[in-house]
Design an enzyme around this catalytic site. Structure first.
Site, PDB file in Angstrom:
ATOM      1  N   ASN A 181       3.302 -14.401   2.463  1.00  0.00           N
ATOM      2  CA  ASN A 181       3.731 -13.745   1.227  1.00  0.00           C
ATOM      3  C   ASN A 181       5.146 -14.154   0.835  1.00  0.00           C
ATOM      4  OD1 ASN A 181       1.526 -11.634   0.600  1.00  0.00           O
ATOM      5  ND2 ASN A 181       1.903 -11.424   2.815  1.00  0.00           N
ATOM      6  N   GLU A 221      -9.524  -8.581  -1.491  1.00  0.00           N
ATOM      7  CA  GLU A 221      -8.730  -7.955  -0.424  1.00  0.00           C
ATOM      8  C   GLU A 221      -9.246  -6.551  -0.174  1.00  0.00           C
ATOM      9  OE1 GLU A 221      -4.206  -8.888  -0.257  1.00  0.00           O
ATOM     10  OE2 GLU A 221      -4.652  -8.210  -2.289  1.00  0.00           O
TER      11      GLU A 221
HETATM   12  P1  C2E Z   1      -0.432  -7.508   0.558  1.00  0.00           P
HETATM   13  O1  C2E Z   1       0.100  -8.909   0.487  1.00  0.00           O
HETATM   14  O2  C2E Z   1      -1.344  -7.095  -0.512  1.00  0.00           O
HETATM   15  O3  C2E Z   1      -1.047  -7.372   1.961  1.00  0.00           O
HETATM   16  C1  C2E Z   1      -2.203  -6.753   2.232  1.00  0.00           C
HETATM   17  C2  C2E Z   1      -1.986  -5.374   2.721  1.00  0.00           C
HETATM   18  O4  C2E Z   1      -3.234  -4.670   2.739  1.00  0.00           O
HETATM   19  C3  C2E Z   1      -1.482  -5.351   4.157  1.00  0.00           C
HETATM   20  O5  C2E Z   1      -0.669  -4.234   4.334  1.00  0.00           O
HETATM   21  C4  C2E Z   1      -2.732  -5.108   4.956  1.00  0.00           C
HETATM   22  O6  C2E Z   1      -2.558  -4.500   6.213  1.00  0.00           O
HETATM   23  C5  C2E Z   1      -3.517  -4.175   4.046  1.00  0.00           C
HETATM   24  N1  C2E Z   1      -4.977  -4.244   4.304  1.00  0.00           N
HETATM   25  C6  C2E Z   1      -5.705  -5.298   4.732  1.00  0.00           C
HETATM   26  N2  C2E Z   1      -7.017  -4.991   4.793  1.00  0.00           N
HETATM   27  C7  C2E Z   1      -7.110  -3.710   4.397  1.00  0.00           C
HETATM   28  C8  C2E Z   1      -8.188  -2.860   4.220  1.00  0.00           C
HETATM   29  O7  C2E Z   1      -9.384  -3.188   4.468  1.00  0.00           O
HETATM   30  N3  C2E Z   1      -7.947  -1.601   3.739  1.00  0.00           N
HETATM   31  C9  C2E Z   1      -6.637  -1.203   3.460  1.00  0.00           C
HETATM   32  N4  C2E Z   1      -6.475   0.025   2.991  1.00  0.00           N
HETATM   33  N5  C2E Z   1      -5.595  -2.015   3.609  1.00  0.00           N
HETATM   34  C10 C2E Z   1      -5.842  -3.256   4.067  1.00  0.00           C
HETATM   35  P2  C2E Z   1       0.712  -4.375   4.972  1.00  0.00           P
HETATM   36  O8  C2E Z   1       0.653  -5.330   6.100  1.00  0.00           O
HETATM   37  O9  C2E Z   1       1.196  -3.008   5.184  1.00  0.00           O
HETATM   38  O10 C2E Z   1       1.515  -5.082   3.835  1.00  0.00           O
HETATM   39  C11 C2E Z   1       1.837  -4.402   2.711  1.00  0.00           C
HETATM   40  C12 C2E Z   1       2.505  -5.346   1.774  1.00  0.00           C
HETATM   41  O11 C2E Z   1       3.770  -5.785   2.304  1.00  0.00           O
HETATM   42  C13 C2E Z   1       1.746  -6.645   1.533  1.00  0.00           C
HETATM   43  O12 C2E Z   1       0.760  -6.470   0.614  1.00  0.00           O
HETATM   44  C14 C2E Z   1       2.814  -7.541   1.069  1.00  0.00           C
HETATM   45  O13 C2E Z   1       3.034  -7.360  -0.308  1.00  0.00           O
HETATM   46  C15 C2E Z   1       4.018  -7.051   1.831  1.00  0.00           C
HETATM   47  N6  C2E Z   1       4.260  -7.970   2.940  1.00  0.00           N
HETATM   48  C16 C2E Z   1       3.720  -7.956   4.159  1.00  0.00           C
HETATM   49  N7  C2E Z   1       4.228  -8.963   4.909  1.00  0.00           N
HETATM   50  C17 C2E Z   1       5.084  -9.616   4.114  1.00  0.00           C
HETATM   51  C18 C2E Z   1       5.921 -10.756   4.306  1.00  0.00           C
HETATM   52  O14 C2E Z   1       5.937 -11.409   5.348  1.00  0.00           O
HETATM   53  N8  C2E Z   1       6.712 -11.136   3.260  1.00  0.00           N
HETATM   54  C19 C2E Z   1       6.661 -10.467   2.078  1.00  0.00           C
HETATM   55  N9  C2E Z   1       7.447 -10.900   1.104  1.00  0.00           N
HETATM   56  N10 C2E Z   1       5.908  -9.416   1.856  1.00  0.00           N
HETATM   57  C20 C2E Z   1       5.102  -8.976   2.882  1.00  0.00           C
HETATM   58 CA    CA Z   2      -0.566 -10.787   0.321  1.00  0.00          CA
HETATM   59 CA    CA Z   3      -2.400  -8.232  -1.919  1.00  0.00          CA
END
Ligand code: C2E
Ligand code: CA
Ligand code: CA
Length: 799
Positions: free
Chosen positions: A628, A747
């Protein structure tokens, strides 16, 4: 007395008496001219002057005696023993020279008396030694009382002469002293002559070879005259050379850059051209002026006494403003004279240039070089002074912390010169809305502070000012034909409500600023007590996050992405995790915004990218990895260079890397973001549009850049079959992807039902708990190893 008078008038040749007197006076006058040189000289030169004085006075006095003796006609044959006569000459030279040396040694009465007594006794000794060499045809009978009186006359004459000469160094005092001395000598001689009675005795034979009469008079007179003239010549030559030396010194003094002043008895006696220029008056107009109090005003607080260097102000005569000067004093002549009574030379240095240099340095130290506003260093002092002021007057004071919104982006986009021009313009706009004594300061970067003093009732006055500032910043800025727009966020704290010290007000205004930023920028917020806690919390978290990035407390989890048709794993999305030692796992939604606000996102993004590429390189199967990118990263000018170097360092093929960006990231600075995306794509990296459907979802975005993937946001996926509208959107996105020939990823796929639906709609890939949860890299081996995992194992994970 009568006896002395008859002796002088009857027994002397009067013409020779006159010659004797002339010799005596000229010798004595010359001696005192010479005497004044002894006092003005030192060492060898002083010795020479003493010798010359002794020679002139001694030989003159001796010649007076000898000529007067020759004038003496007792009516009997007379003669002089050569040895005794010579001895008397020696006595005269030595004693009188010695007496003058003593008299000149120190400038006090004791020395003058001692020297005078020595001279007087020397004259008497010379006289009576000379008399003992006098031979006549008869018995000489002495009258002791008159002898005593003659000695007294001689001593009195020389003592008074030395005292007069000691008083002043003028010609008249020298003439006076010489006359007194000569009178004493003459008085001694003729009184001494009156003390003798000669009883003729024919039995005494005056030897023929003894000195006597005639030619001898001329010889003695001539030689003495030559000695006296020699002495006079020396005086003339010396005064001439010292005058030309004086002239040279004057020229030198006039050439000097500093003012030089000679002060006598506290009044100006002489000065060089530089001083006259400084005062703005000719020397004539200054002579006699009192230096201290009239021309120079010393700071009474400045140390006096032993201090040779003092500072003062000079009062020019032409009514110009006072000039700060530095004064170096040197007392001339002997050290016992004090500065106010003696001869003092002062060097006076104009300090204006130095002062203005000091002023400049102080200005530079206290002001920001770019905008000319007070800088952080001087804010503290100014703010403290302002607080003291309002404490005394009871006025209100408000502190406004300002931070330009999106300044960093403007700076990155248009370059530093543009950024500088923006800051200068912003500073001018701030200053223009501030009535004195309120002022603005620049803390550095794009942070400013306004201290509002007085201005009316608070908080109304501060609110009005803040609104004014916001308004003034909203007008577009112009730089080299570009129109740039800026805005500012403002936090306000009030004295005394929010704090009475500079530190408290600054901290609190800064917290309010934080809130203003958080609630959308381009606005102001007043400090509220409640802000304290939550903001402090965030601050702490930001500080800890910084340390966590360095300490590698952050970890990267991976969530599998599968092909929808057969469930085959094709890649992973890298998701950052913060395993906080106290708070445990902190989700990225909590700390990513903090990283963005506190400027840590660059480091965080680089860390994740590095880690993801390195991990992917270690996988046996060449699966894709998706990383990301924060909107802020997408606006960084060095983004593609950073990605390139990570790829090179890790050795990962660019085709295996996918970067996820959100649509909103493109709208901050459309052109810049697109440039970055093109450069990334040129590296061979694929670009996916994340969270599609939540933003503008505009077709034009999809058309303006060839995205490699669309990711339908999980909020739609979770609503499949629950809301018709969401189902319709998913279907529309999928068909859009098909028509643009862009693969679509769904997703947040949690259920088999969702999976089946997506598969039925020809969705390319799926990601979600139904396939697998985000997990540490070492749990992925089932998917990443070459040995084909058992299908049953995989199915159970996906369930
Ligand atoms: P995102 O890029 O949309 O990442 C997907 C989020 O949805 C991830 O949450 C993931 O754990 C969650 N997810 C995946 N499958 C499911 C599912 O079946 N159901 C539900 N309810 N959720 C699911 P996470 O890891 O908490 O990340 C949240 C957001 O944080 C990400 O949304 C992304 O925008 C940001 N993020 C995470 N890692 C990075 C990174 O390394 N750099 C940047 N810039 N942003 C990050
Ligand atoms: Ca993503
Ligand atoms: Ca996403």
């Amino acid at each position: 007395m009568l006896k002395v008078l008859t002796c002088l008038t009857v027994e002397h040749d009067f013409r020779l008496v006159v010659v004797a007197a002339v010799v005596c006076f000229s010798a004595c006058l010359t001696a005192f001219r010479l005497f004044s040189r002894i006092r003005g000289s030192q060492g060898m030169v002083r010795g020479a002057w003493v010798l010359l004085t002794g020679l002139v006075a001694g030989s003159g006095v001796w010649a007076t005696h000898f000529i007067a003796m020759l004038a003496y006609k007792p009516g009997l044959p007379t003669g002089y023993e050569p040895l005794g006569t010579l001895a008397s000459l020696m006595i005269a030279v030595v004693f009188i020279g010695g007496g003058f040396a003593v008299g000149a040694a120190r400038r006090d009465t004791d020395n003058q008396i001692a020297g005078g007594v020595l001279i007087g006794l020397g004259v008497a000794a010379m006289h009576y030694e000379g008399m003992s060499a006098f031979v006549t045809q008869g018995q000489i009978v002495w009258e002791q009382a008159i002898v005593g009186a003659s000695v007294l006359f001689g001593v009195a004459g020389s003592v008074s002469a030395l005292m007069v000469a000691g008083r002043a160094r003028t010609l008249s005092s020298q003439l006076m002293a010489g006359s007194l001395f000569a009178t004493g000598v003459c008085a001694l001689h003729f009184t001494g002559m009156g003390a003798i009675t000669i009883i003729p005795d024919p039995s005494i034979v005056v030897p023929a070879q003894l000195l006597s009469g005639g030619v001898l008079t001329f010889a003695v007179t001539g030689i003495t005259a030559m000695i006296i003239m020699g002495g006079l010549g020396a005086v003339v030559i010396e005064s001439q050379t010292s005058r030309s030396a004086l002239e040279r010194i004057r020229r030198l003094a006039n050439a000097a850059y500093e003012g030089i002043v000679v002060v006598e008895e506290g009044r100006l006696n002489d000065a060089n051209a530089a001083f006259c220029d400084l005062v703005g008056a000719p020397l004539d107009a200054l002579v006699g002026a009192r230096l201290e109090g009239e021309l120079l005003i010393f700071d009474p607080a400045a140390p006096r006494g032993g201090e040779r260097r003092r500072e003062a102000v000079l009062r020019p005569r032409d009514g110009m403003s006072e000039i700060p000067v530095e004064v170096f004093a040197r007392v001339l002549e002997d050290g016992r004279r004090t500065e106010t009574s003696g001869l003092t030379v002062l060097a006076i240095r104009d300090l204006r240039e130095r002062r203005s240099a000091e002023e400049k340095i102080r200005y530079l130290a206290e002001h920001d070089g770019l905008t000319g506003l007070p800088n952080r260093n001087s804010l503290q002092a100014r703010l403290t002074a302002a607080l003291d002021r309002v404490e005394a007057s009871g006025e209100g004071l408000a502190l406004l912390c300002l931070d330009l919104d999106n300044f960093k982006e403007a700076n990155d986009l248009h370059g530093h010169p543009a950024g500088d021009a923006l800051l200068v313009e912003a500073a001018q706009r701030l200053s223009s809305v501030l009535p004195a004594p309120s002022f603005a300061a620049r803390l550095g970067g794009d942070e400013f502070v306004i201290v509002q003093i007085g201005g009316g009732d608070q908080p109304a006055a501060a609110a009005e000012l803040a609104a004014h500032v916001l308004e003034s910043m909203r007008r577009p800025f112009h730089y080299e034909g570009h129109e740039l727009s800026l805005s500012v966020s403002i936090g306000v704290s009030l004295c005394p409500d929010d704090g009475r010290t500079a530190a408290a007000l600054l901290t609190n205004a800064d917290m309010a600023l934080y809130r203003a930023k958080e609630s959308g920028r381009d606005r102001y917020r007043f400090f509220k007590r409640e802000m304290d806690e939550t903001i402090r919390e965030r601050r702490n978290l930001a500080r800890e996050l910084k340390a966590a990035i360095q300490a590698e407390e952050l970890m990267v989890y991976y969530q599998p992405q599968a092909r929808a048709s057969d469930g085959e794993i094709c890649g992973f999305e890298a998701l950052v995790r913060w395993n906080h030692p106290v708070r445990g796992m902190i989700p990225p939604v909590e700390f990513i915004p903090i990283a963005e606000e506190s400027g840590l996102i660059e480091a965080l993004g680089a860390f994740v990218l590095n880690q993801a590429c390195a991990d992917a390189m270690a996988w046996e199967r060449p699966l894709n990895v998706a990383v990301n990118l924060s909107p802020l990263q997408l606006n960084q000018p060095g983004l593609s260079a950073m990605v390139h170097s990570v790829l090179v360092n890790s050795g990962l093929s660019p085709q295996r890397l996918e970067l996820e960006v959100t649509e909103s990231a493109l709208f901050k600075d459309y052109q810049r973001a697109l440039d970055n995306l093109r450069q990334l794509k040129a590296l061979g990296v694929r670009i996916a549009m994340d969270d599609f459907g939540t933003g503008y979802s505009s077709l034009s975005t999809l058309q303006s850049f060839p995205f490699d993937k669309l990711k339908i946001d999980k909020s739609f996926v979770e609503s499949i079959h629950r809301h018709d509208r969401a189902t319709a959107i998913v279907k529309a996105v999928l068909s859009l992807g098909r028509s643009l020939d862009i693969p679509v990823v769904a997703e947040g796929v949690e259920t088999g039902e969702q999976l089946a639906f997506l598969r039925g709609e020809n969705c390319a890939e799926v990601q979600g708990y139904a396939i697998g949860r985000p997990a540490p890299v070492d749990t992925l081996t089932n998917w990443t190893n070459l040995v084909a995992p058992k299908p049953s194992r995989r199915r159970s994970t996906a369930a």
